[in-house]
Motif scaffolding. Structure first.
Motif, PDB file in Angstrom:
ATOM      1  N   ALA A 237      95.196  -3.879   5.683  1.00 45.11           N
ATOM      2  CA  ALA A 237      96.559  -4.413   5.831  1.00 45.11           C
ATOM      3  C   ALA A 237      97.589  -3.492   5.187  1.00 45.11           C
ATOM      4  O   ALA A 237      98.736  -3.427   5.647  1.00 45.11           O
ATOM      5  N   ARG A 238      97.182  -2.763   4.150  1.00 45.74           N
ATOM      6  CA  ARG A 238      98.132  -1.877   3.468  1.00 45.74           C
ATOM      7  C   ARG A 238      98.328  -0.556   4.206  1.00 45.74           C
ATOM      8  O   ARG A 238      99.269   0.183   3.906  1.00 45.74           O
ATOM      9  N   HIS A 239      97.464  -0.265   5.178  1.00 45.73           N
ATOM     10  CA  HIS A 239      97.576   1.011   5.896  1.00 45.73           C
ATOM     11  C   HIS A 239      98.853   1.018   6.735  1.00 45.73           C
ATOM     12  O   HIS A 239      99.119   0.093   7.502  1.00 45.73           O
ATOM     13  N   THR A 240      99.652   2.065   6.586  1.00 48.84           N
ATOM     14  CA  THR A 240     100.962   2.097   7.230  1.00 48.84           C
ATOM     15  C   THR A 240     101.047   3.082   8.398  1.00 48.84           C
ATOM     16  O   THR A 240     102.049   3.103   9.107  1.00 48.84           O
ATOM     17  N   GLY A 241     100.026   3.901   8.592  1.00 49.93           N
ATOM     18  CA  GLY A 241     100.088   4.878   9.669  1.00 49.93           C
ATOM     19  C   GLY A 241      99.922   4.245  11.040  1.00 49.93           C
ATOM     20  O   GLY A 241      99.528   3.077  11.165  1.00 49.93           O
ATOM     21  N   PRO A 242     100.212   4.999  12.099  1.00 44.96           N
ATOM     22  CA  PRO A 242     100.078   4.466  13.465  1.00 44.96           C
ATOM     23  C   PRO A 242      98.629   4.317  13.909  1.00 44.96           C
ATOM     24  O   PRO A 242      98.347   3.609  14.877  1.00 44.96           O
ATOM     25  N   HIS A 243      97.708   4.988  13.207  1.00 42.13           N
ATOM     26  CA  HIS A 243      96.309   4.970  13.619  1.00 42.13           C
ATOM     27  C   HIS A 243      95.428   4.863  12.377  1.00 42.13           C
ATOM     28  O   HIS A 243      95.666   5.543  11.382  1.00 42.13           O
ATOM     29  N   LEU A 244      94.422   3.996  12.416  1.00 38.86           N
ATOM     30  CA  LEU A 244      93.506   3.801  11.292  1.00 38.86           C
ATOM     31  C   LEU A 244      92.171   4.458  11.602  1.00 38.86           C
ATOM     32  O   LEU A 244      91.570   4.191  12.635  1.00 38.86           O
ATOM     33  N   ARG A 245      91.703   5.302  10.688  1.00 37.53           N
ATOM     34  CA  ARG A 245      90.416   5.968  10.835  1.00 37.53           C
ATOM     35  C   ARG A 245      89.457   5.444   9.759  1.00 37.53           C
ATOM     36  O   ARG A 245      89.774   5.514   8.573  1.00 37.53           O
ATOM     37  N   VAL A 246      88.324   4.911  10.203  1.00 36.63           N
ATOM     38  CA  VAL A 246      87.355   4.323   9.273  1.00 36.63           C
ATOM     39  C   VAL A 246      86.007   5.003   9.443  1.00 36.63           C
ATOM     40  O   VAL A 246      85.524   5.171  10.569  1.00 36.63           O
ATOM     41  N   THR A 247      85.408   5.379   8.317  1.00 35.85           N
ATOM     42  CA  THR A 247      84.027   5.858   8.318  1.00 35.85           C
ATOM     43  C   THR A 247      83.137   4.735   7.814  1.00 35.85           C
ATOM     44  O   THR A 247      83.374   4.175   6.738  1.00 35.85           O
ATOM     45  N   VAL A 248      82.114   4.380   8.596  1.00 33.04           N
ATOM     46  CA  VAL A 248      81.119   3.385   8.193  1.00 33.04           C
ATOM     47  C   VAL A 248      79.822   4.137   7.919  1.00 33.04           C
ATOM     48  O   VAL A 248      79.317   4.846   8.790  1.00 33.04           O
ATOM     49  N   VAL A 249      79.287   3.988   6.716  1.00 37.97           N
ATOM     50  CA  VAL A 249      78.051   4.675   6.344  1.00 37.97           C
ATOM     51  C   VAL A 249      76.908   3.679   6.344  1.00 37.97           C
ATOM     52  O   VAL A 249      76.929   2.693   5.610  1.00 37.97           O
ATOM     53  N   GLY A 250      75.911   3.931   7.198  1.00 37.72           N
ATOM     54  CA  GLY A 250      74.761   3.035   7.320  1.00 37.72           C
ATOM     55  C   GLY A 250      74.695   2.442   8.707  1.00 37.72           C
ATOM     56  O   GLY A 250      75.560   1.656   9.089  1.00 37.72           O
ATOM     57  N   GLY A 251      73.660   2.838   9.462  1.00 39.63           N
ATOM     58  CA  GLY A 251      73.556   2.398  10.849  1.00 39.63           C
ATOM     59  C   GLY A 251      72.591   1.259  11.080  1.00 39.63           C
ATOM     60  O   GLY A 251      71.990   1.148  12.153  1.00 39.63           O
ATOM     61  N   GLY A 252      72.447   0.374  10.077  1.00 33.95           N
ATOM     62  CA  GLY A 252      71.639  -0.830  10.268  1.00 33.95           C
ATOM     63  C   GLY A 252      72.465  -1.930  10.909  1.00 33.95           C
ATOM     64  O   GLY A 252      73.544  -1.688  11.476  1.00 33.95           O
ATOM     65  N   LEU A 253      71.976  -3.174  10.801  1.00 34.02           N
ATOM     66  CA  LEU A 253      72.666  -4.301  11.435  1.00 34.02           C
ATOM     67  C   LEU A 253      74.110  -4.434  10.972  1.00 34.02           C
ATOM     68  O   LEU A 253      75.024  -4.567  11.782  1.00 34.02           O
ATOM     69  N   THR A 254      74.327  -4.376   9.659  1.00 29.35           N
ATOM     70  CA  THR A 254      75.685  -4.560   9.139  1.00 29.35           C
ATOM     71  C   THR A 254      76.598  -3.436   9.594  1.00 29.35           C
ATOM     72  O   THR A 254      77.731  -3.670  10.032  1.00 29.35           O
ATOM     73  N   GLY A 255      76.121  -2.197   9.503  1.00 28.95           N
ATOM     74  CA  GLY A 255      76.941  -1.053   9.904  1.00 28.95           C
ATOM     75  C   GLY A 255      77.299  -1.084  11.374  1.00 28.95           C
ATOM     76  O   GLY A 255      78.441  -0.796  11.758  1.00 28.95           O
ATOM     77  N   ILE A 256      76.333  -1.451  12.216  1.00 24.46           N
ATOM     78  CA  ILE A 256      76.583  -1.522  13.662  1.00 24.46           C
ATOM     79  C   ILE A 256      77.604  -2.611  13.977  1.00 24.46           C
ATOM     80  O   ILE A 256      78.554  -2.407  14.744  1.00 24.46           O
ATOM     81  N   GLU A 257      77.424  -3.799  13.383  1.00 22.93           N
ATOM     82  CA  GLU A 257      78.357  -4.898  13.658  1.00 22.93           C
ATOM     83  C   GLU A 257      79.763  -4.571  13.159  1.00 22.93           C
ATOM     84  O   GLU A 257      80.756  -4.840  13.841  1.00 22.93           O
ATOM     85  N   LEU A 258      79.855  -3.979  11.960  1.00 25.08           N
ATOM     86  CA  LEU A 258      81.171  -3.635  11.434  1.00 25.08           C
ATOM     87  C   LEU A 258      81.836  -2.552  12.278  1.00 25.08           C
ATOM     88  O   LEU A 258      83.021  -2.650  12.602  1.00 25.08           O
ATOM     89  N   ALA A 259      81.071  -1.527  12.653  1.00 24.87           N
ATOM     90  CA  ALA A 259      81.640  -0.431  13.445  1.00 24.87           C
ATOM     91  C   ALA A 259      82.169  -0.930  14.788  1.00 24.87           C
ATOM     92  O   ALA A 259      83.267  -0.543  15.214  1.00 24.87           O
ATOM     93  N   THR A 260      81.424  -1.783  15.463  1.00 23.24           N
ATOM     94  CA  THR A 260      81.858  -2.260  16.775  1.00 23.24           C
ATOM     95  C   THR A 260      83.041  -3.218  16.657  1.00 23.24           C
ATOM     96  O   THR A 260      83.942  -3.212  17.508  1.00 23.24           O
ATOM     97  N   GLU A 261      83.075  -4.039  15.608  1.00 26.41           N
ATOM     98  CA  GLU A 261      84.224  -4.934  15.412  1.00 26.41           C
ATOM     99  C   GLU A 261      85.488  -4.131  15.129  1.00 26.41           C
ATOM    100  O   GLU A 261      86.552  -4.394  15.690  1.00 26.41           O
ATOM    101  N   LEU A 262      85.384  -3.140  14.242  1.00 26.52           N
ATOM    102  CA  LEU A 262      86.560  -2.334  13.913  1.00 26.52           C
ATOM    103  C   LEU A 262      87.039  -1.540  15.122  1.00 26.52           C
ATOM    104  O   LEU A 262      88.247  -1.442  15.377  1.00 26.52           O
TER     105      LEU A 262
END
Length: 254
Positions: free
Chosen positions: A58-83
């Motif tokens: 919510a605090r990010h002010t730029g026009p585009h948000l870039r997120v790195t998710v580390v860990g390709g298990g269930l949690t990482g996959i679900e978080l990456a696809t939601e984001l």
């Protein structure tokens, strides 16, 4: 505190005696000892941690948000696809192995197709070496980002160390078929703190699918022990996996 020889626990300044104790303390996602990770990384293993991550978005002010998710298990996959389903958000998913491999060839294909359709960049066979305020250094090179989320695997609550008995490399307590902690009198364990074999052969993963029925079994057996009733072996005959893939859909496996 937990004192099995005295059969007491301490909490909130009180000491409580017990006849039977059921331990359902859950798990966390501990940060690895990587330079900068604790200072510049997020995790989502508790409500408080997830709220901090949401607030950072919510605090990010730029026009585009870039997120790195580390860990390709269930949690990482679900978080990456939601984001990646959110507007103006790009995601890079980093894993030390191969993303989706644990689902078998058919499931892996579904997961990878979903990630591709959502535009998630996958970086595999890569280890994180350092985390900086605006990026991460990996064994495959640097990745620029605005936020990083660590989804590097679960570990049982550290309070299991107070109970005694034998613990596996993830900190889970060894239990018998009735979920009684091996070598400790009057203590049962369930959920992510217990190393269970629901079919007698395979170790259950840390998930709600096994935590809920194991909690039911442990509670029953702790009470049965006091009342002279019959104990029930913990058994789950059918193993399924539900994976949320954001705007790309979902996957259900048996």
């Amino acid at each position: 505190g937990i004192d099995p020889p005295r059969r007491t626990i301490s909490a909130g300044g009180e000491e409580l005696a017990y006849y039977s104790l059921v331990v359902t303390l859950g798990s966390t996602t501990p940060m690895a000892s990587i330079p900068g990770l604790a200072e510049h990384g997020h995790r989502i293993d508790t409500v408080d941690h997830a709220t901090l991550f949401r607030d950072a978005i919510a605090r990010h002010t730029g026009p585009h948000l870039r997120v790195t998710v580390v860990g390709g298990g269930l949690t990482g996959i679900e978080l990456a696809t939601e984001l990646a389903s959110e507007p103006a958000t790009s995601v890079t998913l980093v894993d030390a192995g191969q993303v989706g491999q644990g689902f078998g060839p058919a499931g892996e294909a579904v997961v990878r197709d979903a990630l591709a359709r959502l535009g998630v960049t996958i970086v595999e066979d890569a280890r994180v070496e350092a985390v900086l305020p605006g990026g991460v250094a990996t064994s495959h090179g640097a990745i620029d980002h605005d936020l990083l989320v660590w989804c590097g695997g679960l570990r049982a609550s550290g309070l299991t160390e107070l109970i005694g008995g034998t613990r596996d490399p993830l900190g889970r307590l060894e239990v018998d078929r009735e979920l009684r902690v091996s070598g400790v009198t009057g203590v049962w364990a369930a959920g992510d703190v217990a190393r269970t074999l629901p079919d007698g052969a395979h170790i259950a993963p840390m998930s709600c699918q096994f935590a809920i029925p194991s909690g039911q079994a442990a509670g029953h057996n702790a009470a049965a022990h006091l009342l002279g009733g019959e104990g029930l072996p913990f058994e789950v005959a059918r193993y399924v996996t539900c994976v949320d893939l954001g705007a790309a859909g979902a996957m259900f496996t048996t």
